[in-house]
Write a protein that holds these residues in place. Structure first.
Motif, PDB file in Angstrom:
ATOM      1  N   ASP A   1      42.758  48.698  46.404  1.00 50.43           N
ATOM      2  CA  ASP A   1      43.619  48.055  46.774  1.00 50.43           C
ATOM      3  C   ASP A   1      44.810  48.037  45.725  1.00 50.43           C
ATOM      4  O   ASP A   1      44.276  48.806  44.609  1.00 50.43           O
ATOM      5  N   PRO A   2      45.883  47.757  46.281  1.00 48.74           N
ATOM      6  CA  PRO A   2      47.191  48.094  45.099  1.00 48.74           C
ATOM      7  C   PRO A   2      47.059  47.404  43.687  1.00 48.74           C
ATOM      8  O   PRO A   2      47.510  47.848  42.776  1.00 48.74           O
ATOM      9  N   GLN A   3      46.392  46.474  43.948  1.00 45.55           N
ATOM     10  CA  GLN A   3      46.282  45.595  42.529  1.00 45.55           C
ATOM     11  C   GLN A   3      45.169  45.667  42.091  1.00 45.55           C
ATOM     12  O   GLN A   3      44.918  45.549  40.793  1.00 45.55           O
ATOM     13  N   LEU A   4      43.995  46.296  42.455  1.00 45.72           N
ATOM     14  CA  LEU A   4      42.666  46.446  42.112  1.00 45.72           C
ATOM     15  C   LEU A   4      42.134  47.840  42.749  1.00 45.72           C
ATOM     16  O   LEU A   4      41.877  48.137  43.706  1.00 45.72           O
ATOM     17  N   SER A   5      41.796  48.701  41.929  1.00 47.15           N
ATOM     18  CA  SER A   5      41.224  49.922  42.372  1.00 47.15           C
ATOM     19  C   SER A   5      39.650  49.917  42.737  1.00 47.15           C
ATOM     20  O   SER A   5      38.900  49.140  42.219  1.00 47.15           O
TER      21      SER A   5
ATOM     22  N   ARG B   1      41.951  38.554  34.917  1.00 48.87           N
ATOM     23  CA  ARG B   1      42.717  38.359  36.054  1.00 48.87           C
ATOM     24  C   ARG B   1      41.498  37.913  37.196  1.00 48.87           C
ATOM     25  O   ARG B   1      40.430  38.401  37.199  1.00 48.87           O
ATOM     26  N   LEU B   2      41.825  36.904  37.984  1.00 44.79           N
ATOM     27  CA  LEU B   2      41.026  36.381  39.046  1.00 44.79           C
ATOM     28  C   LEU B   2      41.610  36.772  40.466  1.00 44.79           C
ATOM     29  O   LEU B   2      42.615  36.695  40.658  1.00 44.79           O
ATOM     30  N   PHE B   3      40.781  37.226  41.312  1.00 43.47           N
ATOM     31  CA  PHE B   3      40.870  37.582  42.443  1.00 43.47           C
ATOM     32  C   PHE B   3      39.934  37.109  43.514  1.00 43.47           C
ATOM     33  O   PHE B   3      38.804  36.731  43.308  1.00 43.47           O
ATOM     34  N   ASN B   4      40.692  36.877  44.769  1.00 48.27           N
ATOM     35  CA  ASN B   4      39.779  36.362  46.009  1.00 48.27           C
ATOM     36  C   ASN B   4      39.643  37.373  46.631  1.00 48.27           C
ATOM     37  O   ASN B   4      40.543  38.040  47.364  1.00 48.27           O
ATOM     38  N   ILE B   5      38.451  37.654  46.920  1.00 49.71           N
ATOM     39  CA  ILE B   5      37.860  38.939  47.749  1.00 49.71           C
ATOM     40  C   ILE B   5      36.721  38.483  48.719  1.00 49.71           C
ATOM     41  O   ILE B   5      35.704  37.838  48.433  1.00 49.71           O
ATOM     42  N   LEU B   6      36.979  39.322  49.769  1.00 47.16           N
ATOM     43  CA  LEU B   6      35.831  39.211  50.970  1.00 47.16           C
ATOM     44  C   LEU B   6      34.619  39.791  50.494  1.00 47.16           C
ATOM     45  O   LEU B   6      34.616  41.140  49.954  1.00 47.16           O
ATOM     46  N   PRO B   7      33.518  39.148  50.668  1.00 49.49           N
ATOM     47  CA  PRO B   7      32.069  39.689  50.112  1.00 49.49           C
ATOM     48  C   PRO B   7      31.834  41.221  50.763  1.00 49.49           C
ATOM     49  O   PRO B   7      31.364  41.876  49.909  1.00 49.49           O
TER      50      PRO B   7
END
Length: 62
Positions: free
Chosen positions: A15-19, A44-50
């Motif tokens: 992802d552009p913000q999270l490798s 940093r907190l991200f919302n990610i699909l399982p």
């Protein structure tokens, strides 16, 4: 996959913000899977699909 708060996970996509391969800790699991899960990566907190996460075994991490 049964994710619970405190589960350590690794990202499986880039992802552009999270490798891909980033290690994080699940903070919040929502009832509806399309709402994703909140995962902390450092401060940093991200919302990610399982489906974009795999559980990781901290005992095998270096």
């Amino acid at each position: 996959m049964n994710l619970q708060p405190g589960t350590q996970v690794v990202t499986t996509v880039d992802d552009p913000q999270l490798s891909e391969g980033s290690l994080g800790t699940v903070k919040t699991v929502y009832d509806d899977p399309v709402d994703g899960v909140d995962v902390a990566f450092g401060n940093r907190l991200f919302n990610i699909l399982p489906g974009m996460l795999d559980p990781t075994d901290p005992a095998t991490e270096k």
